[in-house]
Each structure stands twice: as structure tokens, then as C-alpha cells.
Design a protein around this motif. Structure first.
Motif, PDB file in Angstrom:
ATOM      1  N   GLU A  47       4.307 -13.562  -2.792  1.00  9.61           N
ATOM      2  CA  GLU A  47       3.666 -12.404  -3.950  1.00  9.61           C
ATOM      3  C   GLU A  47       2.222 -13.170  -4.382  1.00  9.61           C
ATOM      4  N   ALA A  48       1.626 -12.112  -4.192  1.00 10.78           N
ATOM      5  CA  ALA A  48       0.099 -12.251  -4.609  1.00 10.78           C
ATOM      6  C   ALA A  48      -0.189 -12.772  -5.998  1.00 10.78           C
ATOM      7  N   ASP A  51       6.806  -4.057   0.552  1.00 10.12           N
ATOM      8  CA  ASP A  51       6.869  -2.738  -0.158  1.00 10.12           C
ATOM      9  C   ASP A  51       5.447  -2.796  -0.686  1.00 10.12           C
ATOM     10  N   LEU A  52       4.357  -2.031   0.079  1.00 14.83           N
ATOM     11  CA  LEU A  52       3.066  -2.221  -0.138  1.00 14.83           C
ATOM     12  C   LEU A  52       2.486  -1.746  -1.789  1.00 14.83           C
ATOM     13  N   GLY A  53       1.357  -2.165  -2.192  1.00 16.09           N
ATOM     14  CA  GLY A  53       0.580  -1.417  -3.155  1.00 16.09           C
ATOM     15  C   GLY A  53       1.033  -2.171  -4.523  1.00 16.09           C
ATOM     16  N   ASN A  91      -5.090  -7.185   5.062  1.00 16.12           N
ATOM     17  CA  ASN A  91      -3.845  -8.005   4.899  1.00 16.12           C
ATOM     18  C   ASN A  91      -2.619  -7.355   5.665  1.00 16.12           C
ATOM     19  N   LEU A 108      -5.072  -8.272  -7.997  1.00 14.25           N
ATOM     20  CA  LEU A 108      -3.529  -8.369  -8.178  1.00 14.25           C
ATOM     21  C   LEU A 108      -3.668 -10.111  -8.191  1.00 14.25           C
ATOM     22  N   GLY A 164      11.126  -8.280  -8.123  1.00 14.38           N
ATOM     23  CA  GLY A 164      12.179  -8.641  -7.708  1.00 14.38           C
ATOM     24  C   GLY A 164      13.433  -7.899  -7.538  1.00 14.38           C
ATOM     25  N   ASN A 209       3.712 -11.671 -11.598  1.00  7.90           N
ATOM     26  CA  ASN A 209       5.128 -11.076 -10.988  1.00  7.90           C
ATOM     27  C   ASN A 209       5.970 -12.087 -10.232  1.00  7.90           C
ATOM     28  N   ALA A 224       1.556 -16.257  -2.569  1.00  4.20           N
ATOM     29  CA  ALA A 224       0.821 -16.391  -1.169  1.00  4.20           C
ATOM     30  C   ALA A 224       0.537 -14.918  -0.944  1.00  4.20           C
ATOM     31  N   HIS A 232      14.099  -5.389  -5.354  1.00  8.68           N
ATOM     32  CA  HIS A 232      14.568  -5.493  -3.882  1.00  8.68           C
ATOM     33  C   HIS A 232      15.172  -6.584  -3.393  1.00  8.68           C
ATOM     34  N   THR A 284       6.494  -8.937  -0.541  1.00 11.37           N
ATOM     35  CA  THR A 284       6.035  -8.370  -1.845  1.00 11.37           C
ATOM     36  C   THR A 284       7.052  -8.277  -3.008  1.00 11.37           C
ATOM     37  N   LEU A 285       7.323  -9.604  -3.304  1.00 14.62           N
ATOM     38  CA  LEU A 285       8.392  -9.829  -4.577  1.00 14.62           C
ATOM     39  C   LEU A 285       8.369  -8.663  -5.615  1.00 14.62           C
TER      40      LEU A 285
HETATM   41  C1  SAM Z   1       5.321  -2.131  -4.967  1.00 15.82           C
HETATM   42  S1  SAM Z   1       5.291  -3.771  -5.672  1.00 15.82           S
HETATM   43  C2  SAM Z   1       6.698  -4.500  -5.024  1.00 15.82           C
HETATM   44  C3  SAM Z   1       7.903  -4.241  -5.815  1.00 15.82           C
HETATM   45  C4  SAM Z   1       9.262  -4.782  -5.380  1.00 15.82           C
HETATM   46  N1  SAM Z   1       9.541  -4.504  -4.241  1.00 15.82           N
HETATM   47  C5  SAM Z   1      10.255  -4.644  -6.403  1.00 15.82           C
HETATM   48  O1  SAM Z   1      11.492  -4.163  -6.210  1.00 15.82           O
HETATM   49  O2  SAM Z   1      10.062  -5.185  -7.878  1.00 15.82           O
HETATM   50  C6  SAM Z   1       4.239  -4.382  -4.541  1.00 15.82           C
HETATM   51  C7  SAM Z   1       3.827  -5.983  -4.993  1.00 15.82           C
HETATM   52  O3  SAM Z   1       3.483  -6.671  -4.040  1.00 15.82           O
HETATM   53  C8  SAM Z   1       2.080  -7.681  -4.364  1.00 15.82           C
HETATM   54  N2  SAM Z   1       1.414  -7.583  -3.325  1.00 15.82           N
HETATM   55  C9  SAM Z   1       0.389  -6.644  -2.969  1.00 15.82           C
HETATM   56  N3  SAM Z   1      -0.491  -6.940  -1.900  1.00 15.82           N
HETATM   57  C10 SAM Z   1       0.153  -8.259  -1.590  1.00 15.82           C
HETATM   58  C11 SAM Z   1      -0.030  -9.078  -0.441  1.00 15.82           C
HETATM   59  N4  SAM Z   1      -1.113  -8.926   0.450  1.00 15.82           N
HETATM   60  N5  SAM Z   1       0.632 -10.209  -0.508  1.00 15.82           N
HETATM   61  C12 SAM Z   1       1.366 -10.530  -1.379  1.00 15.82           C
HETATM   62  N6  SAM Z   1       1.822  -9.704  -2.334  1.00 15.82           N
HETATM   63  C13 SAM Z   1       1.216  -8.505  -2.484  1.00 15.82           C
HETATM   64  C14 SAM Z   1       1.847  -6.909  -5.752  1.00 15.82           C
HETATM   65  O4  SAM Z   1       1.342  -7.933  -6.575  1.00 15.82           O
HETATM   66  C15 SAM Z   1       3.015  -6.349  -6.347  1.00 15.82           C
HETATM   67  O5  SAM Z   1       3.685  -7.245  -7.031  1.00 15.82           O
END
Ligand code: SAM
Length: 308
Positions: free
Chosen positions: A56-57, A104-106, A223, A131, A36, A61, A81, A38, A32-33
């Protein structure tokens, strides 16, 4: 609330680095980039001989994170993806197994604020919640077309909304007059469905409905289930996975998945209780308040054999 400088403040960053312990030359996946945060800290530890694979979905982002990661010398392979496609992404990169996985969900803070995502009821936005803009159904599609019983089920099962039936009834009554198109209109409807005898509430009564719809639109539980199923095989012996969740349905799924992997001798749990932010982190980043991180490590071959 002000938007943090990069649009999102990474939560539990110190604990992520301590527990996943990325080192020079290793391969890590950030599922979950986001913006960026983390990923950059991990990439800096992997160094120029390592590899960071990022998923990243949300393409918006993804572009932001890709740009930010140019600050590190670590090679990257970044994908628009879903993390449910972890196995296909690793096949594309030509790596069967990696040393660490972070999810890092959500949603990120910028996504909540930006009207293009239609996620928030603090300001009027089109009711979207996707998203990934390639997803087929928006939240407006769900509230305007799902049968009443299905709407109630979604609200109850995904967010434990105790007034799910009343809210679903109100939504159906309203859409028979005209379609529900904005976050503001939906939030008002939900508030009006809560009975007076429910008394004063700590959070906005629309919170759970919005959470459940976002989870349904983005198929968040499906997912997560797929990721938890695929991740053990994607980890090398001694490899670690950390999952940060922000609500109880997800945290329960992670706890159960790690628990059964431990029982079958595949993984060991490193966090008997989930890790949570310190009071200092919560004060600086109020959105971290509900974060819970669980970490597990894949057992080495000898341990696997011994436990069989
Ligand atoms: C809490 S943020 C992550 C923040 C990140 N760790 C950072 O340091 O900036 C969650 C990210 O995961 C993406 N996301 C949510 N569900 C996803 C999935 N099933 N597959 C890929 N990315 C996903 C969201 O679009 C969002 O950008």
C-alpha cells in the motif's frame, strides 16, 4: 454521499474471489490494500497455512488495513510500498512466485473525502493529491510550475480532456496573478475555461483535469506499466492476476498487456470482456459504476513449452 462503514466498499468482491480462487495454504499478493476489504476476504480463504503479502502506497490506509487483517488467522507481510516494487517486496519476503495477485487501482472512498489528501473539488481542500506523502510533487506544484504545453499534454494524454489547451492557458493566466492553492480554486478555473458553446455537461467539467493531475502526481500509468511487466514472472504456473481499473487509459493498458502475454504464450486471458458490477452492486455502491476487471492465468510449464 455517505462514507461506507470501513471507509471503502470493495468492488466486484464476489468476482474477485471466484476468479482468483484463493485456497488454503496459498500465497497471494494484494497490491493495493486500501482499507483491507478484498485482502480480508482473501486472507480468510488462505487460512492459517497461507500467506497474504500486502502493498500500500498510503501509510494511513496501510495502518487501517493491518489492523483489520488481525481478524483473520492468515499470516501477513504488509509493506508501505508501491506496487511497481513488487519484485523487491517478493525478494524481501523470500518468495519468488505466488498463486494470485490483485490490483484494485485508483483511490479509496475515504481518501476522496479526507481533506488531508486534497483530491476532491466537492469541498475546499489544499491542492495536494499525493496518496503517498513521501512523493516529491503535489498537484499544486504541477499547476503552479509546469510549462503550459506540458500541462495541456498531461490533461489530454492522461484524461483525454478535449479542452486541455484552454484549461492550461487559464491556469497559467491565473497563476501569474497568484498561486493556485486549493481544489476549489482550481475547479472554478477549469469550469470558467470551458466554452459556453460546449453546452450542458453530464459530469462536472473539472472531473477530467482532477483525474489527470492525480495520475501525474502519483505516476499512476508508470506504476501500472511496471506492475504489468513484473507480474507474469511473479506468478507460479496456474497463478492468476486480476486488475480492477476505473478509467479507460488504465483499462486499455491492462487489455494490451494481457493481450500480448497471451500472444507470446505466457498467459491465458480468462475474461474476454472485462467484468463489470451488477446493477445491484452499482445501486448499493455508486462508486463501483466505472469498475472493469480483467483476469489472466499463467500457463503451466508444459503449455509454455508446447507454445514455444
Ligand atoms: C481502490 S483502493 C483499494 C481498496 C481495497 N481493495 C479495499 O478493499 O479496501 C486503491 C488503494 O491503492 C493504493 N494505491 C494506489 N496506487 C498504488 C500503488 N502504485 N502502489 C500501492 N498502492 C497504491 C491507494 O492508496 C488506495 O489505498
Amino acid at each position: 454521499m455517505l462514507l461506507p462503514p470501513e471507509g471503502h466498499e470493495p468492488v466486484l468482491l464476489g468476482q474477485v474471489l471466484n476468479y482468483l480462487a484463493p485456497g488454503p495454504g496459498q500465497t497471494f499478493v494484494d497490491c493495493t490494500l486500501g482499507r483491507g476489504g478484498h485482502a480480508l476476504a482473501i486472507a480468510q480463504r488462505l487460512g492459517q497455512t497461507g500467506l497474504l503479502i500486502g502493498l500500500e502506497a498510503d501509510p494511513r490506509n496501510l495502518r487501517y488495513a493491518a489492523d483489520r487483517l488481525k481478524a483473520s488467522a492468515c499470516p501477513t507481510r504488509l509493506f508501505h510500498a508501491n506496487f511497481s516494487q513488487l519484485k523487491q517486496v517478493l525478494a524481501e519476503v523470500g518468495r519468488d512466485q505466488v498463486h494470485g495477485i490483485l490490483a484494485d487501482l485508483g483511490v479509496s472512498t475515504n481518501q476522496l473525502f479526507d481533506p488531508a489528501y486534497g483530491l476532491s473539488f466537492d469541498q475546499p481542500m489544499p491542492l495536494d493529491m499525493r496518496l503517498d506523502p513521501d512523493l516529491p510533487r503535489t498537484a499544486a506544484d504541477l499547476v503552479n510550475h509546469l510549462p503550459e504545453s506540458e500541462l495541456a499534454r498531461v490533461l489530454y494524454e492522461l484524461a483525454q480532456e478535449r479542452y486541455s489547451r484552454r484549461i492550461a492557458r487559464k491556469i497559467v493566466e491565473s497563476r501569474e496573478v497568484s498561486p493556485i492553492k486549493t481544489t476549489e480554486a482550481l475547479a472554478e478555473l477549469v469550469r470558467s475555461a470551458i466554452p459556453r458553446w460546449a453546452g450542458p455537461v453530464r459530469i462536472d467539467p473539472a472531473t477530467r483535469t482532477f483525474l489527470a493531475l492525480r495520475m501525474a502526481v502519483n505516476r499512476e500509468m508508470e506504476n501500472l506499466t511496471a506492475l504489468l511487466r513484473e507480474a507474469p514472472a511473479a506468478l507460479a504456473a496456474g497463478g492468476r492476476i486480476a486488475v480492477i481499473s476505473f478509467q479507460s487509459t488504465e483499462d486499455r493498458a491492462v487489455k494490451q498487456a494481457f493481450g500480448s502475454l497471451e500472444k507470446t504464450g505466457v498467459m491465458s486471458i480468462l475474461t474476454k470482456k472485462p467484468l463489470t458490477p451488477t446493477p445491484e452492486e452499482m445501486a448499493c455502491n455508486p462508486r463501483s459504476r466505472s469498475a472493469k476487471m480483467r483476469v489472466a492465468v499463467k500457463k503451466s510449464c508444459s503449455l509454455l513449452v508446447a507454445s514455444c
